[in-house]
Design an enzyme around this catalytic site. Structure first.
Site, mmCIF file in Angstrom:
data_model
loop_
_atom_site.group_PDB
_atom_site.id
_atom_site.type_symbol
_atom_site.label_atom_id
_atom_site.label_comp_id
_atom_site.label_asym_id
_atom_site.label_seq_id
_atom_site.Cartn_x
_atom_site.Cartn_y
_atom_site.Cartn_z
ATOM 1 C CE LYS A 209 -5.199 2.289 8.757
ATOM 2 N NZ LYS A 209 -4.825 1.224 7.810
ATOM 3 C CG ASP B 146 -6.407 -0.419 -1.192
ATOM 4 O OD1 ASP B 146 -6.754 -0.133 -2.363
ATOM 5 O OD2 ASP B 146 -6.775 0.226 -0.196
#
Length: 345
Positions: free
Chosen positions: A83, A178
């Site tokens: 990431k 989230d």
């Protein structure tokens, strides 16, 4: 033990104390600007060895890496998931450090495993285990290789157990903030693992709610986000409820293409998945949600149970939303699932 990657455990007055190895360890060199961490879930031993481009070392030994070295040792990041966060603003660095801090406290088979990190100039990298089936959001709608009902039900249970760990079993309770299919990754054996902790919130040991600015993704946001009210782990459970309906029914939470396809004889408003599911359940047409899948029809009772649990999770009143422990027990079938109040409103 295996769920939490625990090395040992003691049982005291019916309370299990797990002994595990945190990943909050790192080393920094004076030779480079890079900071990197690699760990193995066995008792930590810091070793310095002559570097060789051997990807089998990843996840085993601690090592200082520059961006170039990390790129080379992983053959262009081909054997791991990376990431990237570009250092374009202070917020990017804050998100990066939040994710590193959160994931460093967790050890569970349904949370994606952090293998390391690297900070080198403007390169902010989080290195995760490679999840070959990618994000759940793509996997659920991928043409030609849609998951079976058996796989979908196990993936939903996996996410539920991961959230239960974050909310109630972790040393420090964590609100993910989230939860959505894009933040759930699926490995080659169809194990679902929660990822992306950049927006997460840590709670203190006895803290049950916290004040924070609105965060998350439209379509999965609990009502309290929009009211600027203190949030609790129930915001994650609401998001999970939407995602559970997506996994169970095999469609996204909103599909604009259905505007022209609405048919009141098939449960009414089906633009929004939650309306469609609630309508079909209220009218007793669970078969419509099953879409004629023979595997689902063979397990229609279990399928209906998953739909009911999803509807319980998205109740607009957080007080009536069950805890993640109860949600998991309902999905597993160990406790009875009543008629969701949402269907009566």
């Amino acid at each position: 033990m295996e769920d939490c990657y625990a090395m040992a455990a003691t049982l005291v007055n019916r309370t299990c104390y797990q002994k595990r190895t945190p990943v909050l360890n790192a080393r920094k060199t004076s030779m480079t600007k890079a900071l990197a961490l690699y760990y193995h879930p066995s008792p930590p031993r810091l070793l310095r060895r002559k570097w060789k481009p051997d990807s089998s070392r990843i996840g085993i030994n601690f090592r200082d890496f520059t961006y170039k070295e990390l790129h080379e040792v992983t053959n262009g990041f081909s054997k791991i998931a990376v990431k990237r966060m570009e250092k374009v603003a202070n917020q990017s660095e804050k998100t990066f450090m939040t994710e590193l801090k959160i994931i460093g406290r967790t050890h569970h088979k349904n949370l994606v495993k952090l293998l390391g990190f690297c900070i080198d100039d403007n390169h902010f990298l989080l290195v995760y285990e490679l999840m070959k089936n990618g994000a759940l959001s793509d996997f659920l709608v991928k043409e030609g290789m849609l998951p079976t009902w058996s796989h979908k039900s196990e993936m939903a249970l996996g996410v539920a157990r991961g959230l239960l760990y974050l909310h109630e079993e972790c040393d420090t309770p964590i609100i993910h903030c989230d939860i959505k299919p894009q933040n759930v990754l699926v490995d080659s054996k169809y194990n679902a693992k929660i990822s992306d902790f950049g927006l997460s919130k840590l709670l203190k040991k006895d803290q049950t709610r916290t004040d924070t600015c609105a965060r998350g993704t439209v379509g999965y946001l609990a009502p309290e986000w929009l009211k600027n009210a203190p949030i609790t782990p129930k915001v994650d459970i609401f998001s999970f409820g939407v995602m559970l309906l997506e996994i169970t029914c095999g469609r996204r939470h909103i599909e604009l293409s259905r505007i022209e396809e609405e048919d009141e004889d098939e449960g009414g408003d089906d633009l929004l998945l939650i309306n469609w599911a609630a309508g079909c359940m209220s009218s007793g047409r669970i078969d419509i949600l099953a879409r004629g899948d023979p595997e689902v029809l063979d397990e229609i009772t279990r399928f209906e149970r998953f739909i009911k649990v999803g509807l319980w999770c998205i109740h607009p009143d957080p007080i009536l939303i069950p805890s993640m422990k109860i949600v998991t027990q309902m999905l597993e079938g160990t406790i009875t699932v009543g008629v969701p109040l949402l269907m009566n409103q």
